[in-house]
Write a protein that holds these residues in place. Structure first.
Motif, PDB file in Angstrom:
ATOM      1  N   GLY A 594       0.809  -1.219   0.000  1.00  0.00           N
ATOM      2  CA  GLY A 594       0.000   0.000   0.000  1.00  0.00           C
ATOM      3  C   GLY A 594       0.833   1.255   0.000  1.00  0.00           C
ATOM      4  O   GLY A 594       0.685   2.125  -0.866  1.00  0.00           O
ATOM      5  N   LEU A 595       1.748   1.390   0.971  1.00  0.00           N
ATOM      6  CA  LEU A 595       2.576   2.586   1.059  1.00  0.00           C
ATOM      7  C   LEU A 595       3.585   2.655  -0.076  1.00  0.00           C
ATOM      8  O   LEU A 595       4.012   3.738  -0.473  1.00  0.00           O
ATOM      9  CB  LEU A 595       3.300   2.632   2.406  1.00  0.00           C
ATOM     10  N   CYS A 596       3.989   1.506  -0.594  1.00  0.00           N
ATOM     11  CA  CYS A 596       4.885   1.488  -1.758  1.00  0.00           C
ATOM     12  C   CYS A 596       4.197   2.159  -2.944  1.00  0.00           C
ATOM     13  O   CYS A 596       4.798   2.970  -3.658  1.00  0.00           O
ATOM     14  CB  CYS A 596       5.263   0.052  -2.083  1.00  0.00           C
ATOM     15  N   ILE A 597       2.939   1.849  -3.168  1.00  0.00           N
ATOM     16  CA  ILE A 597       2.180   2.457  -4.272  1.00  0.00           C
ATOM     17  C   ILE A 597       1.980   3.944  -4.025  1.00  0.00           C
ATOM     18  O   ILE A 597       2.062   4.767  -4.938  1.00  0.00           O
ATOM     19  CB  ILE A 597       0.825   1.735  -4.448  1.00  0.00           C
ATOM     20  N   VAL A 598       1.742   4.321  -2.763  1.00  0.00           N
ATOM     21  CA  VAL A 598       1.607   5.734  -2.409  1.00  0.00           C
ATOM     22  C   VAL A 598       2.852   6.499  -2.852  1.00  0.00           C
ATOM     23  O   VAL A 598       2.770   7.561  -3.474  1.00  0.00           O
ATOM     24  CB  VAL A 598       1.379   5.880  -0.887  1.00  0.00           C
ATOM     25  N   LYS A 599       4.043   5.964  -2.524  1.00  0.00           N
ATOM     26  CA  LYS A 599       5.294   6.638  -2.881  1.00  0.00           C
ATOM     27  C   LYS A 599       5.466   6.714  -4.395  1.00  0.00           C
ATOM     28  O   LYS A 599       5.918   7.733  -4.929  1.00  0.00           O
ATOM     29  CB  LYS A 599       6.492   5.919  -2.251  1.00  0.00           C
ATOM     30  N   GLU A 600       5.101   5.612  -5.102  1.00  0.00           N
ATOM     31  CA  GLU A 600       5.234   5.614  -6.562  1.00  0.00           C
ATOM     32  C   GLU A 600       4.361   6.696  -7.179  1.00  0.00           C
ATOM     33  O   GLU A 600       4.771   7.400  -8.103  1.00  0.00           O
ATOM     34  CB  GLU A 600       4.856   4.243  -7.122  1.00  0.00           C
ATOM     35  N   ILE A 601       3.147   6.853  -6.666  1.00  0.00           N
ATOM     36  CA  ILE A 601       2.218   7.858  -7.211  1.00  0.00           C
ATOM     37  C   ILE A 601       2.777   9.263  -6.987  1.00  0.00           C
ATOM     38  O   ILE A 601       2.750  10.114  -7.890  1.00  0.00           O
ATOM     39  CB  ILE A 601       0.825   7.713  -6.562  1.00  0.00           C
ATOM     40  N   ILE A 602       3.310   9.507  -5.777  1.00  0.00           N
ATOM     41  CA  ILE A 602       3.878  10.837  -5.478  1.00  0.00           C
ATOM     42  C   ILE A 602       5.116  11.083  -6.331  1.00  0.00           C
ATOM     43  O   ILE A 602       5.332  12.194  -6.834  1.00  0.00           O
ATOM     44  CB  ILE A 602       4.209  10.955  -3.977  1.00  0.00           C
ATOM     45  N   ASP A 603       5.944  10.059  -6.523  1.00  0.00           N
ATOM     46  CA  ASP A 603       7.176  10.216  -7.308  1.00  0.00           C
ATOM     47  C   ASP A 603       6.878  10.598  -8.750  1.00  0.00           C
ATOM     48  O   ASP A 603       7.554  11.463  -9.326  1.00  0.00           O
ATOM     49  CB  ASP A 603       8.007   8.925  -7.265  1.00  0.00           C
ATOM     50  N   ILE A 604       5.894   9.943  -9.355  1.00  0.00           N
ATOM     51  CA  ILE A 604       5.609  10.260 -10.758  1.00  0.00           C
ATOM     52  C   ILE A 604       4.897  11.604 -10.901  1.00  0.00           C
ATOM     53  O   ILE A 604       4.750  12.116 -12.011  1.00  0.00           O
ATOM     54  CB  ILE A 604       4.796   9.138 -11.450  1.00  0.00           C
ATOM     55  N   HIS A 605       4.455  12.181  -9.761  1.00  0.00           N
ATOM     56  CA  HIS A 605       3.964  13.560  -9.747  1.00  0.00           C
ATOM     57  C   HIS A 605       5.119  14.551  -9.538  1.00  0.00           C
ATOM     58  O   HIS A 605       4.868  15.758  -9.371  1.00  0.00           O
ATOM     59  CB  HIS A 605       2.934  13.763  -8.629  1.00  0.00           C
ATOM     60  N   ASP A 606       6.372  14.025  -9.536  1.00  0.00           N
ATOM     61  CA  ASP A 606       7.566  14.844  -9.244  1.00  0.00           C
ATOM     62  C   ASP A 606       7.526  15.432  -7.840  1.00  0.00           C
ATOM     63  O   ASP A 606       8.067  16.521  -7.580  1.00  0.00           O
ATOM     64  CB  ASP A 606       7.728  15.986 -10.260  1.00  0.00           C
ATOM     65  N   GLY A 607       6.859  14.705  -6.948  1.00  0.00           N
ATOM     66  CA  GLY A 607       6.765  15.159  -5.569  1.00  0.00           C
ATOM     67  C   GLY A 607       7.606  14.312  -4.627  1.00  0.00           C
ATOM     68  O   GLY A 607       8.386  13.449  -5.048  1.00  0.00           O
ATOM     69  N   LYS A 608       7.453  14.549  -3.348  1.00  0.00           N
ATOM     70  CA  LYS A 608       8.168  13.803  -2.316  1.00  0.00           C
ATOM     71  C   LYS A 608       7.218  13.479  -1.181  1.00  0.00           C
ATOM     72  O   LYS A 608       6.288  14.237  -0.897  1.00  0.00           O
ATOM     73  CB  LYS A 608       9.347  14.624  -1.768  1.00  0.00           C
ATOM     74  N   ILE A 609       7.474  12.348  -0.539  1.00  0.00           N
ATOM     75  CA  ILE A 609       6.722  11.991   0.658  1.00  0.00           C
ATOM     76  C   ILE A 609       7.715  11.627   1.754  1.00  0.00           C
ATOM     77  O   ILE A 609       8.688  10.909   1.504  1.00  0.00           O
ATOM     78  CB  ILE A 609       5.732  10.833   0.401  1.00  0.00           C
ATOM     79  N   GLN A 610       7.508  12.159   2.940  1.00  0.00           N
ATOM     80  CA  GLN A 610       8.385  11.924   4.088  1.00  0.00           C
ATOM     81  C   GLN A 610       7.545  11.508   5.280  1.00  0.00           C
ATOM     82  O   GLN A 610       6.337  11.783   5.343  1.00  0.00           O
ATOM     83  CB  GLN A 610       9.180  13.190   4.434  1.00  0.00           C
ATOM     84  N   ILE A 611       8.226  10.854   6.216  1.00  0.00           N
ATOM     85  CA  ILE A 611       7.520  10.414   7.413  1.00  0.00           C
ATOM     86  C   ILE A 611       8.344  10.746   8.647  1.00  0.00           C
ATOM     87  O   ILE A 611       9.575  10.599   8.648  1.00  0.00           O
ATOM     88  CB  ILE A 611       7.214   8.893   7.372  1.00  0.00           C
ATOM     89  N   GLU A 612       7.679  11.233   9.646  1.00  0.00           N
ATOM     90  CA  GLU A 612       8.265  11.401  10.971  1.00  0.00           C
ATOM     91  C   GLU A 612       7.403  10.610  11.940  1.00  0.00           C
ATOM     92  O   GLU A 612       6.189  10.796  11.982  1.00  0.00           O
ATOM     93  CB  GLU A 612       8.296  12.877  11.376  1.00  0.00           C
ATOM     94  N   SER A 613       8.068   9.724  12.695  1.00  0.00           N
ATOM     95  CA  SER A 613       7.277   8.845  13.553  1.00  0.00           C
ATOM     96  C   SER A 613       8.037   8.513  14.826  1.00  0.00           C
ATOM     97  O   SER A 613       9.276   8.482  14.832  1.00  0.00           O
ATOM     98  CB  SER A 613       6.922   7.555  12.805  1.00  0.00           C
ATOM     99  N   GLU A 614       7.295   8.268  15.878  1.00  0.00           N
ATOM    100  CA  GLU A 614       7.875   7.878  17.161  1.00  0.00           C
ATOM    101  C   GLU A 614       6.908   6.919  17.845  1.00  0.00           C
ATOM    102  O   GLU A 614       5.691   7.145  17.853  1.00  0.00           O
ATOM    103  CB  GLU A 614       8.121   9.110  18.030  1.00  0.00           C
ATOM    104  N   ILE A 615       7.514   5.862  18.378  1.00  0.00           N
ATOM    105  CA  ILE A 615       6.689   4.833  19.019  1.00  0.00           C
ATOM    106  C   ILE A 615       5.807   5.454  20.110  1.00  0.00           C
ATOM    107  O   ILE A 615       6.276   6.241  20.928  1.00  0.00           O
ATOM    108  CB  ILE A 615       7.585   3.725  19.619  1.00  0.00           C
ATOM    109  N   ASN A 616       4.505   5.061  20.060  1.00  0.00           N
ATOM    110  CA  ASN A 616       3.496   5.476  21.057  1.00  0.00           C
ATOM    111  C   ASN A 616       3.197   6.976  21.042  1.00  0.00           C
ATOM    112  O   ASN A 616       2.507   7.465  21.940  1.00  0.00           O
ATOM    113  CB  ASN A 616       3.906   5.058  22.471  1.00  0.00           C
TER     114      ASN A 616
END
Length: 656
Positions: A594-616
């Motif tokens: 799922g998230l792999c496809i999300v990144k592919e869609i953003i990439d072909i839009h010449d965009g970027k996707i980033q994540i910031e995450s912390e447990i709990n």
């Protein structure tokens, strides 16, 4: 009797007084300074005399003899050496140093010795019977033992033969010798010694030319009139002045000037030219003679009689050659014998012919190239090995991910299929029993519909992933207000969040941001992120969507306060087939794509996707899309409500 006793008493007192005075005198004599008159034949700053003075003072200092005072005089015999000048010198020194003020005379070289040796025998002289030390005096001087009573020192050793042997080793084809000297007794002694050796060993083979002057200009004038020849050498001794200024030239200046007028190799027995650029020589070291004289002075100061101190010859000379001059004069390095000291040679430099140096340099370059080649080959081999290991490791990981994907996909397919099959069986039984309750049948059909969407979603994801891998995932770009697109999707997802009492917050910096996007694909992206956020945010949590402009981009942030992702797994979250235990990829999609496809869609839009995450603490997905527009394209305000509901139902089909 009484008178006799008085006489005895007076004599006793006088005797004791004399003994006391003698002790005081002896003690004062012991503690008094020891004055040494040093007579230099030449001017102040003369190199040879300065070297002797250096050795003398260093020896006295190293032996802790602080009470020795040196009274130094420069007689400057190069300027004048006639009887009247010598008489005036003696008168001046007699007035300057009264009788008893000097304990010892040291004549540094033969000219000062010849003048003052008679003074220690002259009863009318202030220097009568003073000990006389000397250095640089020929050992063949004919003097009686009586004349030598008050004299000792260091005799000059004839080192010209050593010089001629060195000359024959280095330049065996010599036929002419230019003897370049100052006009002095020292200069004449050089000429005399070289002539004697040549007459004895090289008669009729070598011709001598004596070029003598105190001025360098006269020397160079004579040299310029002599034809340069490979069979010529120069022997230099003494110091030279500039004719116009009268200033003494440094040894290096003298040698460099001579080289301008003569290409012949230059030799010398004079320490003055030791490091001035001459080819070589057999050289007396002045500091060594100074040390010997220092030892004699200390012995005399401590009360030893001068007749008990024997005269000694100067230390045996050493032969020297200059490393750079060997190559300058094209001398065969193999002609330098073992005992010869090589000056100005670095530790790693070799005394070998120039052609051999070229061969060695070539071999060194080849060796360096070979070593570099071996290092490069080793590094490449090592890197290739590491790459192979890494490829194998990734292949194993990929195989494992694919295996997990297939197992998980099978589970994901089996679950909705089983539900659909189960539901149809239940409906079939109900129909057989005649139970035709409309609401009951609709609820079962709704369950079938929902799981059918799940199957469709899995199918779409697999197809899109395959297209992305092959580069066939294309966009249908339209100019639209992305704020409306995102807001419509957000509002359609609220009902799914309410099932877990999750608050949904939407905020935007601008009400309208026009961009060219594939509306359907961006809707899928937002829905995928919202679906993940809903499933992994606990009850009473908060999910927010915020849109704002940043430079040339529009930014969409999807934030939740759910379970979060560990830092070491964040970098892998968008990889194909990657599954994070207990997190999005395993529990959301199940297939890990799922998230792999999300990144592919953003990439072909010449965009970027980033994540910031912390447990709990939750996760924040940040999408950056360029604010580009298609030319001559009408603006699309978004999909219809019906289309949106279908997309939401499809993407939210696995949210319970």
């Amino acid at each position: 009797m009484t008178k006799f006793k008085k006489i005895i008493y007076i004599l006793t007192v006088i005797l004791m007084t004399q003994m006391f005075i003698s002790k005081i005198h002896a003690k004062s004599t012991k503690d008094a300074s020891f004055n040494v008159l040093v007579l230099n034949s030449y001017h102040q700053g003369h190199y040879w005399e300065s070297n002797i003075a250096m050795g003398l003072k260093n020896y006295i200092s190293n032996n802790n003899e602080p009470n020795i005072n040196f009274k130094v005089e420069y007689l400057d015999f190069r300027v004048n050496h006639d009887k009247e000048y010598i008489k005036s010198l003696k008168d001046m020194l007699s007035k300057k140093y009264p009788k008893g003020s000097i304990d010892l005379i040291y004549a540094v070289n033969d000219e000062s010795y010849e003048v003052f040796k008679k003074e220690v025998k002259n009863i009318n002289s202030n220097f009568y019977k003073l000990p006389l030390l000397f250095s640089g005096v020929d050992n063949n001087l004919e003097e009686t033992n009586k004349e030598k009573e008050n004299m000792t020192g260091v005799y000059h050793r004839d080192d010209t033969l050593d010089l001629m042997i060195l000359m024959q080793d280095l330049t065996p084809k010599v036929r002419y010798i230019n003897i370049i000297t100052e006009e002095s007794g020292y200069g004449y002694s050089i000429y005399k010694e070289v002539t004697r050796i040549v007459d004895r060993y090289l008669k009729d083979q070598v011709k001598i030319r004596h070029i003598k002057s105190n001025y360098l200009e006269d020397i160079t004038k004579e040299l310029s009139e002599i034809k340069n020849s490979e069979s010529t050498i120069n022997i230099i001794g003494g110091e030279f002045q500039c004719k116009n200024l009268g200033k003494y030239k440094t040894p290096i200046e003298v040698i460099n000037t001579i080289k301008n007028y003569s290409s012949a190799p230059i030799y010398s027995n004079d320490q003055t030219y030791m490091n001035a650029g001459i080819l070589g020589g057999s050289i007396d070291i002045g500091q060594e003679q100074g040390s010997i004289i220092g030892e004699m002075i200390i012995k005399l100061k401590n009360g030893e009689k001068i007749e008990n101190i024997k005269s000694v010859p100067e230390p045996k000379v050493k032969s020297y050659v200059d490393y750079n001059s060997i190559y300058e004069y094209n001398i065969n390095p193999f002609s330098v014998i073992k005992d010869v000291v090589v000056l100005n040679k670095d530790p790693f430099e070799l005394l070998i012919p120039t052609w051999m140096k070229g061969v060695l340099i070539f071999l060194q370059i080849i060796s360096i190239i070979i070593i570099i080649g071996i290092i490069i080959i080793f590094i490449r081999f090592r890197n290739d090995k590491l790459k192979r290991i890494e490829i194998q490791k990734r292949a194993k990981e990929r195989e494992k991910l694919k295996s997990d994907f297939i197992v998980n996909l099978s589970h994901e397919l089996r679950t909705p299929i089983n539900i659909i099959l189960g539901t149809t069986k239940v409906l079939e039984k109900s129909l057989e029993k005649g139970n035709l309750d409309k609401d009951y049948i609709l609820s079962k059909l709704e369950n079938v519909d929902k799981n059918a969407y799940r199957l469709l979603k899995i199918s779409n994801n697999i197809i899109d992933m395959t297209k992305a891998e092959s580069g066939m995932l294309k966009l249908n770009l339209e100019n639209c207000n992305i704020v409306c697109v995102v807001e419509d999707i957000f509002e359609s997802s609220i009902d799914f969040a309410r099932r877990k009492n999750i608050d949904m917050v939407f905020d935007t910096e601008c009400e309208e941001v026009k961009v060219a996007i594939d509306i359907f694909q961006i809707q899928r992206v937002i829905l995928n992120l919202l679906s993940n956020a809903i499933k992994f945010t606990p009850e009473n949590g908060v999910i927010s969507v915020y849109i704002y402009k940043e430079k040339e981009n529009v930014v969409i942030e999807v934030k939740d306060n759910g379970v979060g992702i560990s830092k070491e797994k964040v970098d892998y979250i968008f990889h194909r087939f990657y599954q994070v235990d207990n997190l999005y990829t395993r529990h959301n999609e199940g297939s890990g794509i799922g998230l792999c496809i999300v990144k592919e869609i953003i990439d072909i839009h010449d965009g970027k996707i980033q994540i910031e995450s912390e447990i709990n603490k939750g996760s924040t997905f940040k999408i950056c899309l360029p604010r580009h527009l298609k030319v001559n394209e009408m603006q699309n305000e978004g999909s219809s409500i019906k289309d949106i509901n279908k997309i939401v139902d499809l993407e939210m089909s696995d949210v319970y």
